[in-house]
Design an enzyme around this catalytic site. Structure first.
Site, short mmCIF file in Angstrom:
data_model
loop_
_atom_site.label_atom_id
_atom_site.label_comp_id
_atom_site.label_asym_id
_atom_site.label_seq_id
_atom_site.Cartn_x
_atom_site.Cartn_y
_atom_site.Cartn_z
N GLY A 89 0.86 -1.18 0.00
CA GLY A 89 0.00 0.00 0.00
C GLY A 89 0.89 1.23 0.00
CB SER A 121 4.26 -3.64 -2.36
OG SER A 121 4.30 -2.39 -2.98
CB ALA A 122 4.46 -0.73 1.56
CG HIS A 158 5.75 -2.32 -7.43
ND1 HIS A 158 4.70 -3.17 -7.68
CD2 HIS A 158 5.62 -1.94 -6.12
CE1 HIS A 158 3.96 -3.30 -6.59
NE2 HIS A 158 4.50 -2.57 -5.62
CD GLU A 193 4.57 -5.05 -10.78
OE1 GLU A 193 3.89 -5.58 -11.67
OE2 GLU A 193 4.18 -4.11 -10.08
#
Length: 236
Positions: A89, A121-122, A158, A193
């Site tokens: 997020g 991700s985060a 990413h 990714e």
């Protein structure tokens, strides 16, 4: 430590958390685990919605998560967790809420003690010494930039090589090069990714069919595959 650091939750055209689910299953083991879930990076949906979304996928692999927002004492929840999962997020919001709820030190303590840690991700970015290689817009002040420091390098989740036609802004590589000028001793991994890093039994490995791009000040970027040795990145 036991870390699974995932670049992204979802590949184009696939269901949420579909591509990494079996790696998550292997990482957590055959015995059902109820992991503590940190949904603090959510912005456009509630923590309950986020928890339910993750549990839909985890149910397929025999595991479960419980959101930290259900506990009156977040720090105690971290200290009692049998595994920790941090969702993606907005990294800035994630770090802000971890500081506000006073769990940053507890998370670092538990992760370095060997509690299995999964982040995408985060959630992968905050396993690094700082959040400063996130791609996210700073929609909130994070209180501090320091994160868990499980690994001595930085991750750029990413990671993209593309430079769209008629785009005049900096590429991802240029942004990372700017970071390296100010932080010349730090390695940065451009984690594409569909890939993830696993650290277990004192071995760091890349999982996935795409290369990782390794950046360091004064050196040409390297392209390393899942067949290469990544252990040099863990040397502080």
């Amino acid at each position: 430590m036991k870390l699974l650091l995932i670049s992204n939750s979802t590949n184009a055209g696939e269901a949420y958390l579909d591509y990494p689910k079996y790696e998550i299953q292997k990482f957590l083991g055959d015995k059902p685990v109820d992991a503590l879930f940190i949904p603090y990076a959510a912005v456009t949906f509630s923590f309950d919605e986020y928890e339910n979304k993750v549990n839909q996928r985890f149910a397929e692999i025999g595991h479960h998560v419980t959101g930290i927002h259900h506990f009156k004492n977040p720090r105690e929840a971290v200290m009692q967790a049998q595994a920790i999962v941090v969702g993606g997020g907005n990294t800035w919001k994630l770090v802000r809420l971890m500081h506000q709820n006073q769990i940053m030190h507890a998370m670092r303590k538990r992760g370095t003690a060997g509690v299995p840690y999964i982040g995408w991700s985060a959630g992968a970015n905050v396993a690094c010494p700082t959040l400063r290689t996130t791609n996210d817009m700073p929609i909130v002040a994070p209180i501090g930039f320091a994160t868990f420091n499980f690994v001595p390098f930085q991750i750029n989740p990413h990671y993209l090589d593309s430079h769209p036609e008629n785009f005049g802004g900096e590429t991802r590589e240029q942004r990372i090069e700017e970071f390296l000028i100010e932080n010349p001793r730090t390695y940065v991994i451009g984690l594409r990714e569909g890939t993830m890093l696993k650290y277990e039994n004192e071995k760091l490995e890349l999982i996935g069919n795409r290369n990782a791009r390794i950046f360091h000040f004064g050196q040409a970027p390297q392209e390393l595959s899942s067949k290469d040795n990544f252990d040099f990145l863990m040397k502080k």
